[in-house]
Design a protein around this motif. Structure first.
Motif, PDB file in Angstrom:
ATOM      1  N   GLN A   1       0.802  -1.223   0.000  1.00  0.00           N
ATOM      2  CA  GLN A   1       0.000   0.000   0.000  1.00  0.00           C
ATOM      3  C   GLN A   1       0.838   1.277   0.000  1.00  0.00           C
ATOM      4  OE1 GLN A   1      -2.252  -0.271   3.627  1.00  0.00           O
ATOM      5  NE2 GLN A   1      -0.522   0.294   4.915  1.00  0.00           N
ATOM      6  N   ASP A   2       2.127   1.181   0.209  1.00  0.00           N
ATOM      7  CA  ASP A   2       2.960   2.380   0.264  1.00  0.00           C
ATOM      8  C   ASP A   2       3.917   2.431  -0.922  1.00  0.00           C
ATOM      9  OD1 ASP A   2       4.381   0.213   1.131  1.00  0.00           O
ATOM     10  OD2 ASP A   2       5.017   1.092   3.034  1.00  0.00           O
ATOM     11  N   SER A   3       3.356   2.224  -2.113  1.00  0.00           N
ATOM     12  CA  SER A   3       4.154   2.187  -3.343  1.00  0.00           C
ATOM     13  C   SER A   3       3.543   3.086  -4.402  1.00  0.00           C
ATOM     14  CB  SER A   3       4.223   0.757  -3.887  1.00  0.00           C
ATOM     15  OG  SER A   3       4.715  -0.129  -2.918  1.00  0.00           O
ATOM     16  N   GLU A   4       4.413   3.743  -5.181  1.00  0.00           N
ATOM     17  CA  GLU A   4       3.936   4.630  -6.240  1.00  0.00           C
ATOM     18  C   GLU A   4       4.750   4.402  -7.516  1.00  0.00           C
ATOM     19  OE1 GLU A   4       3.247   8.792  -5.191  1.00  0.00           O
ATOM     20  OE2 GLU A   4       3.442   8.222  -3.077  1.00  0.00           O
ATOM     21  N   PRO A   5       4.160   3.746  -8.526  1.00  0.00           N
ATOM     22  CA  PRO A   5       4.862   3.584  -9.798  1.00  0.00           C
ATOM     23  C   PRO A   5       4.766   4.865 -10.627  1.00  0.00           C
ATOM     24  CG  PRO A   5       2.685   2.609  -9.924  1.00  0.00           C
ATOM     25  CD  PRO A   5       2.845   3.094  -8.500  1.00  0.00           C
ATOM     26  N   LEU A   6       5.720   5.056 -11.528  1.00  0.00           N
ATOM     27  CA  LEU A   6       5.622   6.145 -12.498  1.00  0.00           C
ATOM     28  C   LEU A   6       4.452   5.884 -13.432  1.00  0.00           C
ATOM     29  CD1 LEU A   6       9.407   6.617 -13.421  1.00  0.00           C
ATOM     30  CD2 LEU A   6       8.061   7.846 -11.696  1.00  0.00           C
ATOM     31  N   THR A   7       3.923   6.928 -14.054  1.00  0.00           N
ATOM     32  CA  THR A   7       2.689   6.787 -14.839  1.00  0.00           C
ATOM     33  C   THR A   7       2.838   5.885 -16.063  1.00  0.00           C
ATOM     34  OG1 THR A   7       3.222   8.832 -16.025  1.00  0.00           O
ATOM     35  CG2 THR A   7       1.768   9.018 -14.112  1.00  0.00           C
ATOM     36  N   ASP A   8       4.069   5.719 -16.558  1.00  0.00           N
ATOM     37  CA  ASP A   8       4.261   4.858 -17.725  1.00  0.00           C
ATOM     38  C   ASP A   8       4.952   3.539 -17.370  1.00  0.00           C
ATOM     39  OD1 ASP A   8       6.722   5.916 -17.117  1.00  0.00           O
ATOM     40  OD2 ASP A   8       7.222   6.520 -19.165  1.00  0.00           O
ATOM     41  N   SER A   9       5.007   3.207 -16.085  1.00  0.00           N
ATOM     42  CA  SER A   9       5.734   2.002 -15.655  1.00  0.00           C
ATOM     43  C   SER A   9       5.169   0.733 -16.278  1.00  0.00           C
ATOM     44  CB  SER A   9       5.711   1.873 -14.126  1.00  0.00           C
ATOM     45  OG  SER A   9       6.662   2.719 -13.528  1.00  0.00           O
ATOM     46  N   LEU A  10       3.861   0.574 -16.228  1.00  0.00           N
ATOM     47  CA  LEU A  10       3.254  -0.647 -16.756  1.00  0.00           C
ATOM     48  C   LEU A  10       3.515  -0.784 -18.251  1.00  0.00           C
ATOM     49  CD1 LEU A  10       1.603  -3.179 -16.390  1.00  0.00           C
ATOM     50  CD2 LEU A  10      -0.484  -1.797 -16.592  1.00  0.00           C
ATOM     51  N   GLU A  11       3.379   0.310 -18.989  1.00  0.00           N
ATOM     52  CA  GLU A  11       3.635   0.280 -20.423  1.00  0.00           C
ATOM     53  C   GLU A  11       5.083  -0.129 -20.714  1.00  0.00           C
ATOM     54  OE1 GLU A  11       3.053   3.151 -24.357  1.00  0.00           O
ATOM     55  OE2 GLU A  11       2.616   3.926 -22.351  1.00  0.00           O
ATOM     56  N   ILE A  12       6.018   0.391 -19.946  1.00  0.00           N
ATOM     57  CA  ILE A  12       7.435   0.053 -20.146  1.00  0.00           C
ATOM     58  C   ILE A  12       7.697  -1.410 -19.803  1.00  0.00           C
ATOM     59  CG2 ILE A  12       9.755   0.470 -19.237  1.00  0.00           C
ATOM     60  CD1 ILE A  12       8.983   3.446 -19.031  1.00  0.00           C
ATOM     61  N   LEU A  13       7.115  -1.898 -18.710  1.00  0.00           N
ATOM     62  CA  LEU A  13       7.298  -3.300 -18.325  1.00  0.00           C
ATOM     63  C   LEU A  13       6.759  -4.236 -19.403  1.00  0.00           C
ATOM     64  CD1 LEU A  13       6.369  -3.248 -14.518  1.00  0.00           C
ATOM     65  CD2 LEU A  13       8.657  -3.308 -15.528  1.00  0.00           C
ATOM     66  N   LEU A  14       5.586  -3.923 -19.927  1.00  0.00           N
ATOM     67  CA  LEU A  14       4.999  -4.763 -20.967  1.00  0.00           C
ATOM     68  C   LEU A  14       5.811  -4.713 -22.258  1.00  0.00           C
ATOM     69  CD1 LEU A  14       1.224  -3.965 -20.402  1.00  0.00           C
ATOM     70  CD2 LEU A  14       2.371  -6.135 -19.942  1.00  0.00           C
ATOM     71  N   GLY A  15       6.320  -3.529 -22.575  1.00  0.00           N
ATOM     72  CA  GLY A  15       7.151  -3.393 -23.760  1.00  0.00           C
ATOM     73  C   GLY A  15       8.408  -4.243 -23.665  1.00  0.00           C
ATOM     74  N   LYS A  16       9.038  -4.230 -22.487  1.00  0.00           N
ATOM     75  CA  LYS A  16      10.236  -5.045 -22.287  1.00  0.00           C
ATOM     76  C   LYS A  16       9.881  -6.528 -22.292  1.00  0.00           C
ATOM     77  CE  LYS A  16      13.751  -3.949 -21.956  1.00  0.00           C
ATOM     78  NZ  LYS A  16      14.787  -3.905 -23.018  1.00  0.00           N
ATOM     79  N   TYR A  17       8.740  -6.870 -21.719  1.00  0.00           N
ATOM     80  CA  TYR A  17       8.287  -8.270 -21.746  1.00  0.00           C
ATOM     81  C   TYR A  17       8.129  -8.751 -23.184  1.00  0.00           C
ATOM     82  CZ  TYR A  17       5.164 -12.275 -21.490  1.00  0.00           C
ATOM     83  OH  TYR A  17       4.604 -13.516 -21.664  1.00  0.00           O
ATOM     84  N   GLN A  18       7.499  -7.936 -24.020  1.00  0.00           N
ATOM     85  CA  GLN A  18       7.318  -8.309 -25.421  1.00  0.00           C
ATOM     86  C   GLN A  18       8.650  -8.476 -26.137  1.00  0.00           C
ATOM     87  OE1 GLN A  18       4.760  -5.482 -27.351  1.00  0.00           O
ATOM     88  NE2 GLN A  18       2.891  -6.401 -26.564  1.00  0.00           N
TER      89      GLN A  18
END
Length: 313
Positions: free
Chosen positions: A93-110
């Protein structure tokens, strides 16, 4: 940048007694450039601190008995698989990702999947709010977890054996093969034990360097050093007795079982040194409950050796 492939993604948050921190994490997840379908929350607080009716696309399960980190993780992984999600993004509950973090993670996964790399978990760089330092992924080296060598020099990404829960994007197709997380640790070492399940089936754990998650790793406060004549104040982390107990117990249990027989004696020496170091810092810096915390470290270490697990504190 992502290709046109679309993923069905949910987020999961473990909540406990801090609505302000929880709401910040929810807001950070909702602001992602790649949209989350649902946010699943396990609220371990004595009284509910959040209602699903306050937000759209949020599911809340309240467990006043406190089922711990492992209990919530078990429920959320099972739920996400049953609902047909491709990924589950895990948070404290005490975590804050950057606004594009998920997009970057998925891009690297691909990108890595296109090179036939078998990704089980992919995570951002963790930035510790307390120390203003990067907290690295770890590897299991002979008989203990150590920071991944060269993690600071890595420019793009690196592989490791274990990352903390918060920020981890779990490939649920891989999770179906791996099985559910450890369900008798309650808290502490749950994340590393789960990661090692992926590693045992040759799934990779990846840390992506060009995005980060701000995370509070423990509680820090100003305290006096009892061993110093000047009694100067320093800033250091402090823990509850239960946190000391579970940290010593679970890591002792996990590392002694993970080590091969030839390394077991070194692991035992390492765990006793860790216990002694913890006791030393408790007697120097902890402001209260000193004897109880010393007992928690000692009792936890021996419970880990004998395999006494579950919610035992």
């Amino acid at each position: 940048m992502l290709t046109k492939k679309s993923y069905k993604i949910a987020a999961y948050i473990t909540a406990y007694q801090d609505i302000e921190a929880l709401e910040k994490t929810i807001e950070a997840i909702k602001q992602q450039s790649y949209k989350i379908c649902k946010i699943f929350i396990v609220d371990n607080s004595l009284e509910p601190i959040i209602s699903a009716t306050k937000y759209q696309d949020i599911i809340v399960e309240h467990h006043s008995e406190n089922i711990g980190v492992d209990g919530g993780l078990n429920i959320s992984i099972k739920w996400a698989i049953e609902q047909g999600y491709d990924f589950l993004w895990l948070f404290d509950q005490d975590s804050e990702p950057l606004t594009d973090s998920l997009e970057i993670l998925l891009g690297k996964y691909q990108a890595l999947s296109a090179k036939n790399q078998n990704i089980g978990i992919i995570a951002p760089k963790i930035f510790d709010i307390n120390t203003s330092q990067e907290f690295p992924g770890h590897i299991f080296q002979n008989y203990k977890f150590v920071p991944k060598p060269g993690y600071l020099e890595a420019e793009d990404y690196y592989d490791c054996d274990g990352v903390i829960t918060s920020g981890s994007l779990v490939n649920l197709n891989a999770a179906k093969s791996v099985g559910i997380p450890q369900n008798n640790f309650f808290l502490d070492a749950v994340d590393y034990a789960y990661c090692m399940k992926f590693r045992q089936l040759n799934y990779e754990i990846i840390v992506v360097k060009n995005t980060e998650l701000k995370h509070r790793l423990g509680n820090y406060s100003k305290v006096k050093d009892r061993h110093s004549k000047t009694q100067n104040e320093i800033v250091t982390f402090t823990c509850s007795p239960s946190r000391y107990y579970y940290a010593c117990r679970n890591h002792t249990y996990f590392e002694t079982r993970q080590s091969n027989k030839r390394m077991l004696y070194l692991c035992l020496i390492h765990r006793f040194k860790f216990m002694i170091n913890m006791i030393n810092r408790i007697t120097r810096y902890e402001p209260d409950l000193v004897f109880l915390k010393v007992w928690a470290c000692t009792f936890g270490t021996f419970d880990g050796l004998r395999g006494r697990l579950g919610k035992t504190w």
